[in-house]
Motif scaffolding. Structure first.
Motif, PDB file in Angstrom:
ATOM      1  N   ILE A 116      66.388  11.569  49.515  1.00 10.30           N
ATOM      2  CA  ILE A 116      66.193  12.213  50.833  1.00 10.30           C
ATOM      3  C   ILE A 116      66.773  13.619  50.845  1.00 10.30           C
ATOM      4  O   ILE A 116      66.157  14.583  51.325  1.00 10.30           O
ATOM      5  CB  ILE A 116      66.823  11.344  51.933  1.00 10.30           C
ATOM      6  CG1 ILE A 116      66.039  10.013  52.063  1.00 10.30           C
ATOM      7  CG2 ILE A 116      66.836  12.080  53.268  1.00 10.30           C
ATOM      8  CD1 ILE A 116      66.686   9.031  52.987  1.00 10.30           C
ATOM      9  N   VAL A 117      67.999  13.744  50.298  1.00 14.93           N
ATOM     10  CA  VAL A 117      68.631  15.076  50.249  1.00 14.93           C
ATOM     11  C   VAL A 117      67.817  16.011  49.365  1.00 14.93           C
ATOM     12  O   VAL A 117      67.640  17.204  49.671  1.00 14.93           O
ATOM     13  CB  VAL A 117      70.074  14.955  49.738  1.00 14.93           C
ATOM     14  CG1 VAL A 117      70.696  16.340  49.542  1.00 14.93           C
ATOM     15  CG2 VAL A 117      70.920  14.138  50.718  1.00 14.93           C
ATOM     16  N   GLY A 118      67.296  15.477  48.228  1.00 13.55           N
ATOM     17  CA  GLY A 118      66.467  16.300  47.350  1.00 13.55           C
ATOM     18  C   GLY A 118      65.200  16.763  48.054  1.00 13.55           C
ATOM     19  O   GLY A 118      64.750  17.905  47.882  1.00 13.55           O
ATOM     20  N   ALA A 119      64.588  15.857  48.860  1.00 18.00           N
ATOM     21  CA  ALA A 119      63.388  16.239  49.606  1.00 18.00           C
ATOM     22  C   ALA A 119      63.692  17.328  50.631  1.00 18.00           C
ATOM     23  O   ALA A 119      62.905  18.262  50.843  1.00 18.00           O
ATOM     24  CB  ALA A 119      62.810  14.992  50.286  1.00 18.00           C
ATOM     25  N   MET A 120      64.874  17.208  51.258  1.00 22.85           N
ATOM     26  CA  MET A 120      65.273  18.237  52.226  1.00 22.85           C
ATOM     27  C   MET A 120      65.490  19.583  51.528  1.00 22.85           C
ATOM     28  O   MET A 120      65.113  20.650  52.053  1.00 22.85           O
ATOM     29  CB  MET A 120      66.549  17.786  52.936  1.00 22.85           C
ATOM     30  CG  MET A 120      66.347  16.570  53.840  1.00 22.85           C
ATOM     31  SD  MET A 120      67.904  15.950  54.539  1.00 22.85           S
ATOM     32  CE  MET A 120      68.418  17.369  55.501  1.00 22.85           C
ATOM     33  N   ALA A 121      66.084  19.523  50.318  1.00 23.09           N
ATOM     34  CA  ALA A 121      66.287  20.775  49.569  1.00 23.09           C
ATOM     35  C   ALA A 121      64.949  21.413  49.199  1.00 23.09           C
ATOM     36  O   ALA A 121      64.786  22.637  49.219  1.00 23.09           O
ATOM     37  CB  ALA A 121      67.111  20.474  48.321  1.00 23.09           C
ATOM     38  N   ARG A 122      63.952  20.587  48.855  1.00 16.85           N
ATOM     39  CA  ARG A 122      62.624  21.113  48.526  1.00 16.85           C
ATOM     40  C   ARG A 122      61.991  21.790  49.738  1.00 16.85           C
ATOM     41  O   ARG A 122      61.407  22.881  49.635  1.00 16.85           O
ATOM     42  CB  ARG A 122      61.739  19.963  48.035  1.00 16.85           C
ATOM     43  CG  ARG A 122      60.302  20.379  47.729  1.00 16.85           C
ATOM     44  CD  ARG A 122      59.515  19.200  47.191  1.00 16.85           C
ATOM     45  NE  ARG A 122      58.132  19.595  46.958  1.00 16.85           N
ATOM     46  CZ  ARG A 122      57.176  19.559  47.900  1.00 16.85           C
ATOM     47  NH1 ARG A 122      57.465  19.145  49.142  1.00 16.85           N
ATOM     48  NH2 ARG A 122      55.935  19.942  47.614  1.00 16.85           N
ATOM     49  N   GLN A 123      62.113  21.139  50.894  1.00 21.64           N
ATOM     50  CA  GLN A 123      61.539  21.724  52.108  1.00 21.64           C
ATOM     51  C   GLN A 123      62.202  23.049  52.464  1.00 21.64           C
ATOM     52  O   GLN A 123      61.540  24.017  52.892  1.00 21.64           O
ATOM     53  CB  GLN A 123      61.692  20.730  53.273  1.00 21.64           C
ATOM     54  CG  GLN A 123      60.812  19.493  53.150  1.00 21.64           C
ATOM     55  CD  GLN A 123      59.329  19.838  53.196  1.00 21.64           C
ATOM     56  OE1 GLN A 123      58.896  20.789  53.865  1.00 21.64           O
ATOM     57  NE2 GLN A 123      58.544  19.077  52.441  1.00 21.64           N
ATOM     58  N   MET A 124      63.527  23.113  52.268  1.00 24.62           N
ATOM     59  CA  MET A 124      64.248  24.377  52.557  1.00 24.62           C
ATOM     60  C   MET A 124      63.791  25.464  51.583  1.00 24.62           C
ATOM     61  O   MET A 124      63.622  26.635  51.966  1.00 24.62           O
ATOM     62  CB  MET A 124      65.753  24.155  52.426  1.00 24.62           C
ATOM     63  CG  MET A 124      66.334  23.289  53.547  1.00 24.62           C
ATOM     64  SD  MET A 124      68.102  23.022  53.373  1.00 24.62           S
ATOM     65  CE  MET A 124      68.677  24.726  53.502  1.00 24.62           C
ATOM     66  N   GLY A 125      63.562  25.065  50.286  1.00 22.94           N
ATOM     67  CA  GLY A 125      63.098  26.055  49.309  1.00 22.94           C
ATOM     68  C   GLY A 125      61.716  26.574  49.662  1.00 22.94           C
ATOM     69  O   GLY A 125      61.439  27.792  49.561  1.00 22.94           O
ATOM     70  N   LEU A 126      60.818  25.668  50.070  1.00 22.51           N
ATOM     71  CA  LEU A 126      59.468  26.090  50.468  1.00 22.51           C
ATOM     72  C   LEU A 126      59.522  26.976  51.707  1.00 22.51           C
ATOM     73  O   LEU A 126      58.743  27.938  51.851  1.00 22.51           O
ATOM     74  CB  LEU A 126      58.587  24.849  50.736  1.00 22.51           C
ATOM     75  CG  LEU A 126      58.267  23.970  49.516  1.00 22.51           C
ATOM     76  CD1 LEU A 126      57.494  22.729  49.961  1.00 22.51           C
ATOM     77  CD2 LEU A 126      57.466  24.756  48.475  1.00 22.51           C
ATOM     78  N   HIS A 127      60.464  26.645  52.597  1.00 27.70           N
ATOM     79  CA  HIS A 127      60.608  27.454  53.820  1.00 27.70           C
ATOM     80  C   HIS A 127      61.062  28.877  53.516  1.00 27.70           C
ATOM     81  O   HIS A 127      60.697  29.834  54.217  1.00 27.70           O
ATOM     82  CB  HIS A 127      61.597  26.761  54.759  1.00 27.70           C
ATOM     83  CG  HIS A 127      61.788  27.501  56.048  1.00 27.70           C
ATOM     84  ND1 HIS A 127      60.823  27.549  57.059  1.00 27.70           N
ATOM     85  CD2 HIS A 127      62.854  28.247  56.503  1.00 27.70           C
ATOM     86  CE1 HIS A 127      61.264  28.274  58.056  1.00 27.70           C
ATOM     87  NE2 HIS A 127      62.519  28.707  57.754  1.00 27.70           N
TER      88      HIS A 127
END
Length: 246
Positions: A21-32
Motif C-alpha cells: 500500500i505504501v509503495g502504491a502511494m509512493a508511485r502515485q506521488m511520483g506520477l503526480h
C-alpha cells in the motif's frame, strides 16, 4: 505450535500488504510530480523492497537487543516468571505422557522373551501331565474288572514310559488280562491312549504287542497296526475323548 506459526504468517502478510500500500502511494506521488509510468513502477518496487528490508532488520534487532531487555524487565514481575515456568512444565509433562504411552503400546520385543517361553513351556508340561492323568484314570477304570491290581500298576508304569517316549525295558513283565478281554479290545485300548499321546500306528502296535504279549501271541505287529480301529463286538470301544468318570 500451530497457533504460533499461524500468528507469524498473519503478521507477515499484514506487513507485506502494508508495504504494498505504501509503495502504491509512493508511485502515485511520483506520477503526480511528473514521473512517467515506468519510473512510477520503479518507485513502487524500490519503496516496497526498502520497507520489507527495514521490517526484517527491525525484527533481527528486536530479537538480539530489545527482546532480552524486555525479558529481563518482565522477569521482575512474579506472575510472568511463574507463567513461563508452568508452560515449560506442562510441555515436559505432555512429552513424558506421550513417551510413556508409546512405550506401553509398543513394548520391547525381546524384553520378556525368556519369561514368555518359560510360561509357554510350563503350560505345555501341565497340559501333558493332565493328559497323562486322564489316560491313567481311563486305564484303571477300563481294566479294573479284568485285571489284578499288581498287573494294573505295571501297565500304568509302562504307559508313563510310553507317554514320555522312554524305552520300555527289553525284558518286560507281561500284563495278564481276563479272558473276557479279547484282541479287539486291546487294539481299541492301544489306539485310544496312543491317540491322546499323538503316537503313530506302528508305535501303538509295538507297545501293546510287548505289554500284552501273552494275550496277543497269535497276532503280528503289522496286523495289529492295520486293525487298531477294527469294528466289531467289543468290551473296550474306540474313544477319542477319554473323559474321566465323575
Amino acid at each position: 505450535m500451530k497457533t504460533e506459526k499461524l500468528e507469524k504468517q498473519t503478521l507477515t502478510w499484514f506487513v507485506f500488504s502494508a508495504n504494498v500500500i505504501v509503495g502504491a502511494m509512493a508511485r502515485q506521488m511520483g506520477l503526480h510530480h511528473g514521473l512517467d509510468a515506468f519510473n512510477g513502477y520503479v518507485a513502487f518496487m524500490v519503496c516496497t523492497l526498502m520497507l520489507t528490508a527495514i521490517y526484517i532488520n527491525l525484527q533481527e534487532l528486536f530479537k538480539r537487543t530489545l527482546s532480552p531487555l524486555f525479558e529481563t524487565l518482565f522477569m521482575k514481575f512474579p506472575n510472568y516468571g511463574k507463567k513461563g515456568k508452568v508452560e515449560i512444565e506442562d510441555k515436559e509433562t505432555t512429552e513424558e505422557e506421550s513417551l510413556t504411552k508409546e512405550t506401553d503400546t509398543n513394548p520391547p520385543s525381546n524384553m520378556d522373551y525368556a519369561q514368555i517361553r518359560l510360561s509357554a513351556m510350563k503350560a505345555k508340561e501341565q497340559a501333558e501331565q493332565e493328559k497323562l492323568a486322564t489316560v491313567l484314570t481311563y486305564t484303571r477304570e477300563s481294566f479294573a474288572p479284568y485285571m489284578k491290581e499288581e498287573d494294573l500298576n505295571i501297565l500304568c508304569k509302562y504307559i508313563c514310559l510310553f507317554h514320555a517316549d522312554k524305552d520300555i525295558p527289553k525284558v518286560v513283565r507281561t500284563v495278564k488280562v481276563d479272558s473276557a478281554i479279547r484282541t479287539i479290545d486291546l487294539m481299541h485300548f492301544g489306539w485310544n491312549i496312543g491317540y491322546q499321546f499323538s503316537k503313530s500306528g506302528i508305535q501303538i502296535a509295538t507297545f501293546i504287542k510287548r505289554i500284552f504279549a501273552e494275550a496277543l501271541k497269535e497276532s503280528e505287529i503289522s496286523t495289529l497296526k492295520s486293525k487298531l480301529r477294527l469294528e466289531g463286538k467289543c468290551t473296550i470301544k474306540i474313544d477319542t475323548t477319554l473323559k474321566q468318570s465323575a
